[in-house]
Design an enzyme around this catalytic site. Structure first.
Site, PDB file in Angstrom:
ATOM      1  N   ARG A  61       0.631  -1.429  -0.006  1.00 58.53           N
ATOM      2  CA  ARG A  61      -0.007   0.076   0.060  1.00 58.53           C
ATOM      3  C   ARG A  61       0.930   1.312  -0.045  1.00 58.53           C
ATOM      4  O   ARG A  61       0.562   2.266  -0.741  1.00 58.53           O
ATOM      5  CB  ARG A  61      -0.986  -0.124   1.242  1.00 58.53           C
ATOM      6  N   TYR A 113     -17.712  18.062 -13.561  1.00 61.58           N
ATOM      7  CA  TYR A 113     -18.073  16.583 -13.628  1.00 61.58           C
ATOM      8  C   TYR A 113     -19.078  16.189 -12.565  1.00 61.58           C
ATOM      9  O   TYR A 113     -19.111  16.543 -11.374  1.00 61.58           O
ATOM     10  CB  TYR A 113     -16.855  15.820 -13.517  1.00 61.58           C
ATOM     11  N   ASP A 185      -8.866  20.120 -12.478  1.00 67.39           N
ATOM     12  CA  ASP A 185      -9.328  18.580 -13.053  1.00 67.39           C
ATOM     13  C   ASP A 185      -9.165  18.726 -14.627  1.00 67.39           C
ATOM     14  O   ASP A 185      -9.842  19.478 -15.314  1.00 67.39           O
ATOM     15  CB  ASP A 185     -10.792  18.410 -12.841  1.00 67.39           C
ATOM     16  N   LYS A 210      -9.428   8.014 -18.614  1.00 68.75           N
ATOM     17  CA  LYS A 210      -9.806   8.590 -19.919  1.00 68.75           C
ATOM     18  C   LYS A 210      -8.523   8.715 -20.834  1.00 68.75           C
ATOM     19  O   LYS A 210      -8.014   7.550 -21.181  1.00 68.75           O
ATOM     20  CB  LYS A 210     -10.426   9.893 -19.588  1.00 68.75           C
TER      21      LYS A 210
HETATM   22  C1  LIG Z   1     -14.320  10.574 -15.446  1.00 70.12           C
HETATM   23  C2  LIG Z   1     -13.968  11.688 -14.845  1.00 70.12           C
HETATM   24  C3  LIG Z   1     -13.798  11.922 -13.557  1.00 70.12           C
HETATM   25  C4  LIG Z   1     -13.837  10.601 -12.479  1.00 70.12           C
HETATM   26  O1  LIG Z   1     -12.976   9.591 -12.889  1.00 70.12           O
HETATM   27  P1  LIG Z   1     -13.090   7.979 -12.536  1.00 70.12           P
HETATM   28  O2  LIG Z   1     -11.982   7.464 -12.836  1.00 70.12           O
HETATM   29  O3  LIG Z   1     -14.174   7.667 -13.290  1.00 70.12           O
HETATM   30  O4  LIG Z   1     -13.402   7.963 -11.058  1.00 70.12           O
HETATM   31  C5  LIG Z   1     -13.627  13.153 -12.910  1.00 70.12           C
HETATM   32  N1  LIG Z   1     -13.587  14.121 -13.470  1.00 70.12           N
HETATM   33  C6  LIG Z   1     -13.745  14.091 -14.897  1.00 70.12           C
HETATM   34  C7  LIG Z   1     -13.572  15.259 -15.613  1.00 70.12           C
HETATM   35  C8  LIG Z   1     -13.912  12.806 -15.591  1.00 70.12           C
HETATM   36  O5  LIG Z   1     -14.274  12.850 -16.727  1.00 70.12           O
END
Ligand SMILES: *Cc1c(COP(=O)(O)O)cnc(C)c1O
Length: 394
Positions: A61, A113, A185, A210
């Site tokens: 961890r 988001y 983000d 993503k």
């Molecule tokens: C998908 C996404 C998240 C969350 O990510 P996960 O890997 O699904 O937890 C946060 N911010 C944005 C802009 C996203 O597209």
């Protein structure tokens, strides 16, 4: 700012360029075998040589070599000093929010988001954190929303799914003048398209699920930091809460970032062509894409982004028309998520933003007839053919 060579024992020159950094940063040939690819260290613990004598690895961890390689790679790619990989994008956001204390206030991009909004409103309000959602594309709105209790500015640009932009340099200046750190983000843009730290951001979050991983086969998240106090806390919380990215997923993302630049070039190019095609189509009411000169933030996009990203949203006039269109597609897959090599298409109002109350959805511009495309890297003519045949049925 470029601190690549100080991150890990990687012999990468300080002036290495972006493609080279993506492929090499954070990684060195495996010390025991010379394997060019960092192995998946699928282990929970490490044998110690003697009492109190170990190789810097005690428990899985706390430290894992595959995860460390990815963290070094992502820190370099985002021009940060250190990175911390988490089990998902939401776990990464959750970790950043532990920098705050009860009573603190956060200014947030209003169409952030949906999962971030849910975390803030349904979970973190229980801990006496307060949130104001403002249109951060308006710097004056940010300035007006900051109070003496504001301890974080949380930005997302471009936003999901209407692709509004925030001027990162201007927003950071306003926040920093009031002593407020800025977190961005950067999932939608990817670090190929924009690197928020270059504009003054203190922290960058990604859902590695993503564009960074890019192959739709892993869930993960990362926080990149530049300030020593943030780095120290994030290292502590990653271990204390334990929402770490596993070694297999770290390895997948590390494989993904090697091709990030060439994938993004194609995402950008394909999306630009599809946006222009959609904008010229008589059955399409409205197209949102920062690359179009009709986009309200097009000039800012040119200044702040390298290309305009792989996401497009557009409006078809009615829910019925959107339904017919979505159900007629043959190549583009009807699915949530984005940033993979394959084109994904979704209906924000009923899919990604179903948990957002309908009146709030309308406030932030998510109409019932809106469709969002994450443009993949397939042959552009096949994508255009699929769009054309589905639009014919509308
Ligand atoms: C998908 C996404 C998240 C969350 O990510 P996960 O890997 O699904 O937890 C946060 N911010 C944005 C802009 C996203 O597209």
């Amino acid at each position: 700012m470029n601190g690549y060579s100080t991150l890990l024992p990687v012999k990468l020159r300080d002036d290495a360029r972006f493609n080279t950094v993506c492929i090499h940063a954070g990684q060195e040939p495996d010390p025991t075998t010379g394997a060019i690819v960092t192995p998946i260290y699928q282990t929970s613990t490490y044998v110690q040589d003697a009492l109190g004598v170990h190789k810097g690895f005690e428990y899985g961890r706390t430290q894992n070599p595959t995860r460390s390689a990815l963290e070094g790679n992502l820190a370099a790619i985002e021009h940060g000093k250190a990175a911390f990989a988490f089990a998902s994008g939401m776990a990464a956001t959750g970790a950043v929010m532990t920098l705050l204390q009860s009573g603190d206030h956060v200014v947030v991009t209003d169409n952030t988001y949906g999962g971030t909004y849910r975390l803030f409103e349904r979970v973190l309000r229980k801990y006496q954190l307060d949130f104001s959602y403002v249109d951060t594309s308006d710097v004056e709105a940010i300035r007006a929303a900051i109070t003496p209790k504001t301890k974080l500015l949380f930005l997302e640009t471009p936003t999901n799914p209407v692709l509004r932009l925030t001027d990162l340099a201007a927003a950071c200046e306003v926040a920093h003048a009031r002593g407020v750190p800025v977190v961005v983000d950067n999932t939608f843009a990817s670090p190929y398209v924009q690197r928020p730290i270059d504009f003054g951001a203190d922290l960058v979050i990604h859902s590695t699920t993503k564009f960074l991983n890019g192959h739709s086969d892993s869930i993960g998240g990362v926080v990149v930091a530049v300030n020593d106090a943030h780095i120290e806390w994030l290292r502590f919380i990653q271990n204390a809460e334990g929402a770490i990215l596993g070694p297999m997923d770290a390895w997948l993302v590390l494989r993904g970032t090697k091709t990030l630049p060439i994938r993004m070039e194609r995402h950008n190019a394909n999306a630009m062509i599809l946006a222009e095609t959609l904008a010229a189509h008589p059955k399409v009411a409205r197209v949102h894409y920062p690359g179009l000169t009709t986009h309200p933030h097009h000039a800012l996009a040119r200044k702040q982004m390298r290309g305009f990203g792989g996401l497009i949203s557009f409006e078809l006039g009615s829910l019925e028309r959107a339904r017919t269109f979505l159900n007629s597609l043959q190549l583009m897959a009807l699915a949530e998520s984005l940033g993979g090599v394959e084109t994904l298409i979704s209906h924000p109002a009923s899919m990604t933003h179903a948990s957002v109350p309908p009146e709030r959805r309308l406030q932030i511009g998510i109409t019932e007839d809106m469709v969002r495309v994450s443009v993949g890297i397939e042959d552009i003519d096949d994508l255009k053919d699929d769009l054309a045949q589905a639009l014919d049925r509308v």
